[in-house]
Design a protein around this motif. Sequence first.
Motif, PDB file in Angstrom:
ATOM      1  N   ILE A 193      -9.936   0.110   1.495  1.00  0.00           N
ATOM      2  CA  ILE A 193      -8.977  -0.374   0.506  1.00  0.00           C
ATOM      3  C   ILE A 193      -9.490  -1.719   0.023  1.00  0.00           C
ATOM      4  O   ILE A 193      -9.468  -2.713   0.755  1.00  0.00           O
ATOM      5  CB  ILE A 193      -7.565  -0.526   1.106  1.00  0.00           C
ATOM      6  CG1 ILE A 193      -7.034   0.831   1.562  1.00  0.00           C
ATOM      7  CG2 ILE A 193      -6.616  -1.171   0.087  1.00  0.00           C
ATOM      8  CD1 ILE A 193      -5.698   0.755   2.281  1.00  0.00           C
ATOM      9  N   ASN A 206      -5.553  -2.547  -4.997  1.00  0.00           N
ATOM     10  CA  ASN A 206      -4.302  -1.785  -4.983  1.00  0.00           C
ATOM     11  C   ASN A 206      -3.476  -2.137  -6.211  1.00  0.00           C
ATOM     12  O   ASN A 206      -3.747  -3.129  -6.892  1.00  0.00           O
ATOM     13  CB  ASN A 206      -3.504  -2.045  -3.703  1.00  0.00           C
ATOM     14  CG  ASN A 206      -3.018  -3.463  -3.609  1.00  0.00           C
ATOM     15  OD1 ASN A 206      -3.792  -4.365  -3.285  1.00  0.00           O
ATOM     16  ND2 ASN A 206      -1.748  -3.687  -3.896  1.00  0.00           N
ATOM     17  N   ILE A 222       0.826  -1.210   0.000  1.00  0.00           N
ATOM     18  CA  ILE A 222       0.000   0.000   0.000  1.00  0.00           C
ATOM     19  C   ILE A 222       0.859   1.259   0.000  1.00  0.00           C
ATOM     20  O   ILE A 222       1.767   1.412   0.816  1.00  0.00           O
ATOM     21  CB  ILE A 222      -0.950   0.004   1.216  1.00  0.00           C
ATOM     22  CG1 ILE A 222      -1.863  -1.221   1.180  1.00  0.00           C
ATOM     23  CG2 ILE A 222      -1.755   1.295   1.259  1.00  0.00           C
ATOM     24  CD1 ILE A 222      -2.700  -1.347  -0.074  1.00  0.00           C
ATOM     25  N   THR A 269       2.559  -2.042   4.107  1.00  0.00           N
ATOM     26  CA  THR A 269       2.612  -0.642   3.702  1.00  0.00           C
ATOM     27  C   THR A 269       4.048  -0.162   3.568  1.00  0.00           C
ATOM     28  O   THR A 269       4.971  -0.729   4.153  1.00  0.00           O
ATOM     29  CB  THR A 269       1.890   0.264   4.715  1.00  0.00           C
ATOM     30  OG1 THR A 269       2.693   0.354   5.908  1.00  0.00           O
ATOM     31  CG2 THR A 269       0.514  -0.278   5.070  1.00  0.00           C
ATOM     32  N   ASP A 314      -3.214   4.752  -2.633  1.00  0.00           N
ATOM     33  CA  ASP A 314      -4.246   3.754  -2.336  1.00  0.00           C
ATOM     34  C   ASP A 314      -5.193   4.215  -1.228  1.00  0.00           C
ATOM     35  O   ASP A 314      -6.202   3.558  -0.959  1.00  0.00           O
ATOM     36  CB  ASP A 314      -3.593   2.421  -1.926  1.00  0.00           C
ATOM     37  CG  ASP A 314      -2.751   1.830  -3.038  1.00  0.00           C
ATOM     38  OD1 ASP A 314      -3.270   1.723  -4.168  1.00  0.00           O
ATOM     39  OD2 ASP A 314      -1.579   1.493  -2.798  1.00  0.00           O
ATOM     40  N   ASN A 338      -8.436  -1.479   5.561  1.00  0.00           N
ATOM     41  CA  ASN A 338      -8.085  -2.506   4.574  1.00  0.00           C
ATOM     42  C   ASN A 338      -9.037  -3.694   4.671  1.00  0.00           C
ATOM     43  O   ASN A 338      -9.325  -4.188   5.752  1.00  0.00           O
ATOM     44  CB  ASN A 338      -6.644  -2.977   4.750  1.00  0.00           C
ATOM     45  CG  ASN A 338      -6.365  -3.566   6.122  1.00  0.00           C
ATOM     46  OD1 ASN A 338      -6.752  -2.987   7.130  1.00  0.00           O
ATOM     47  ND2 ASN A 338      -5.698  -4.707   6.172  1.00  0.00           N
TER      48      ASN A 338
END
Length: 401
Positions: A258, A261, A248, A303, A252, A297
């Motif tokens: 989320i 992605n 991520i 990330t 995004d 998410n």
Amino acid sequence: MAANKNNKALNVPHLRFPEFTGEWYKHSLGEIGETIVGLTYKPSDVVENNGIIVFRSSNIKDGAIDYSDLVRVNKNIKKRIITKEDDILVCARNGSQRLIGKNAIIKNKDTNNTFGAFMMAYRSKYNLFILPLLSTKRYFSQVAENLGARINQITASDFNRFEFYVPNDYIERAKIAELFRLLDERITVQNKIIEKLETLIKGIVDFIFTYYKFTTIPFKDVYSCAGEGGTPATSNPEYYKSGTIPFIKIDDLQNKYIESNKDYITELGLQKSSAWIVPTNSIIYSNGATIGKVSINKYPVCTKQGILGIAPKANMNVEFLYYFMTSTMFAKAIERVVTEGTMRTAYLKDINHILCPIPNSNEQNKIAKLLSALSAKLENEIIFQRKLQKQKEFLLSQMFI
């Protein structure tokens, strides 16, 4: 509409109104109208009140004139550069190359102002037809071809040389112009619906966290685990090629959830960096550079650095926590702990001490349910807006050559 499938003439669009059959002919913008360069002014000409408004690049937003960032000057302005209804303002020069060529039409409420030297106004009798032409791929390809080698700009003479195919029949021009006017009008209305819903949700969130006096606890007590991500060395393709682990980035974090992605890393990339797997239904929060973007998410992710993964405790409603972290109260608290440096950062060790108003589970669920219903409405409106935009893009690609 009639599709032009069998017409052997080359210079006609794929899609047009059925009553028109004649060929279109190539014309330059300079043949149809004139391009006017804007006002040069000094800092000493700028005034707080009672001056004439100078439209700049920042005043063109979503194809319309935006009044949120105005400059006014106290100076004699030539009549030629006073805005008239149906003028098309064009960004001619800007530090950001992607902004060159963006444009908006002057409506009645925007008249009797002026525009800066980094802008141009295009003026003709047929601007309502010209306006959609300035959203086509043909237009932006000509902008790209004429950008200055050292300076991001197009000149008035460049603009006048831009060529487009145009129907000779003025009635056809008018009908096409009216179609796109109505479509733009509907998109504008849809944008306002979205803006009002966003304002409503933001207002309710801020009201809840200022009006109600919930028990406060430090941020470190709302999560079971949390941490910043990391970026595997981009010089090693083994960390990225054929990767399957969602990675991520800030782009995004545009929506509440989320759900998709673009980027992925490999298992080796995960092992060789400080990235970690953030469990489903966690808070993903940007804490570096662009601070304050928040999402939830819907599948396990990792990330990059500058983005926190925050897994709430079992007694914390993740939706409630999401809305709290979008509140003005939380944003102000974050600003107080930001560390200035090469990159502005709100470190987790400092965020941990922020006091958070947290009600019991039942209250959390009620608040989350109310706000989630409004967010679902907002998402539906955004989806419809995207469909309108796609419809416009399709018509632009089919109704012009």
